[in-house]
Design an enzyme around this catalytic site. Structure first.
Site, PDB file in Angstrom:
ATOM      1  CB  THR A  91      53.143 -58.211  15.627  1.00 17.50           C
ATOM      2  OG1 THR A  91      52.110 -57.825  14.701  1.00 17.50           O
ATOM      3  CG2 THR A  91      53.675 -56.989  16.353  1.00 17.50           C
ATOM      4  CG  ASN A  93      48.965 -60.276  13.972  1.00 18.15           C
ATOM      5  OD1 ASN A  93      49.609 -59.682  14.838  1.00 18.15           O
ATOM      6  ND2 ASN A  93      48.753 -59.782  12.772  1.00 18.15           N
ATOM      7  CD  GLU A 129      48.087 -56.851  16.941  1.00 19.07           C
ATOM      8  OE1 GLU A 129      48.344 -56.538  15.761  1.00 19.07           O
ATOM      9  OE2 GLU A 129      47.551 -56.081  17.747  1.00 19.07           O
TER      10      GLU A 129
END
Length: 308
Positions: free
Chosen positions: A206, A208, A254
């Site tokens: 992910t 962030n 995320e």
């Protein structure tokens, strides 16, 4: 972008301006700006927007929850897309906060910016104590030599096209309703920061991004589209929240970009919230969380790429 109202060059004066905070640049705001654009065309003046930084609410309600719908950079791009020539980002400091409505009209609009025309919304208030109104602005314009136009509520519904309505929709997990008011999806923009990199180890890397001063949407999972600095737009699925399963963090976005494997650290991304899929949940371990993420991803892909 002009960041003062004092000592301006003549080339930065004489615009037909829309006055307001314009957080979100939603469809109601666009109507106010359209009135300023009409007057700009009639008077052959530049089209301007007058707004304030920091947002006055941040000064008068310092303990209020985060509420911004846009970062300044997003706002400037949205206004440029509407044909705005000059954006006046005026400092909302102690001097500005203490100007009476008449002093604001005279010192800032007439003398400082030398405006040719001012358009305002039907619900505007301005000046110390918020005593200024559309009616008083019209009076000041007549006395001080600039035109004034007032935008009525669109469709007669004062709440329908407002920043408040957008915030309510987002806090309740209704991004599609927010998009109807905005005329585009609500988007979170920010620098990709280093996290714990857990997502990468379980197959879901992910990007962030901190929420910072954005209004906090309902915590949960969203189908998303993310714009990269090079202009590419990548579908994905995102969690907004505090990540309760693996140890809570500061609220953040995320986002897992589908079919994508490039280094995005320290780059600026802008992520549209397209649809709310489910609330944030705390799972009994990684396995049930991974299974749910896979289900979320299938649902998001079906929404975002119907041919998948």
């Amino acid at each position: 972008i002009v960041r003062s109202w004092k000592g301006l060059a003549s080339s930065d004066q004489g615009a037909s301006v829309a006055l307001g905070n314009f957080d979100g640049v939603h469809r109601g705001h666009q109507h106010v700006i359209a009135l300023a654009a009409k007057a700009a065309g009639a008077t052959r003046a530049p089209l301007g927007v007058v707004t304030f930084e920091p947002h006055p609410r941040r000064i008068f309600q310092p303990d209020a929850p985060s509420f911004r719908l846009m970062k300044p950079e997003q706002q400037a791009r949205a206004l440029a897309d509407l044909g705005v020539d000059v954006l006046y980002v005026l400092p909302f400091d102690a001097e500005m906060a203490n100007l009476t409505d008449q002093a604001f009209a005279q010192a800032v609009l007439q003398q400082g910016l030398g405006v040719r025309h001012v358009s305002v919304g039907f619900d505007i208030s301005f000046g110390k104590g918020r005593t200024g109104s559309p009616e008083s602005m019209s009076d000041y314009g007549q006395a001080m030599g600039f035109g004034v136009s007032v935008a009525p509520p669109i469709g007669g519904d004062a709440e329908k096209y407002s920043s408040t309505a957008v915030r309510h929709a987002l806090r309740e997990g209704r991004p599609q309703d927010a998009a109807l008011v905005l005329g585009r999806p609500f988007a979170i923009e920010g620098v990709v920061t280093h996290g714990r990199k857990l997502g990468r180890t379980i197959g879901f890397p992910t990007a962030n991004v901190a929420l910072e001063d954005y209004v906090a949407p309902r915590f949960g999972v969203y189908a998303t589209r993310t714009r990269l600095p090079d202009g590419r737009e990548i579908p994905g699925v995102a969690n907004i929240g505090v990540n309760p399963t693996v140890g809570e963090v500061e609220p953040r976005l995320e986002v897992w970009l589908f079919d994508f494997d490039e280094d995005l650290y320290d780059q600026v991304l802008e992520t549209d919230l397209v649809a709310f899929l489910r609330p944030e949940a705390k799972f009994d371990g990684l396995d049930p969380m991974i299974a749910q993420i896979n289900r979320d991803a299938l649902q998001a892909r079906a929404l975002l790429t119907p041919d998948f």
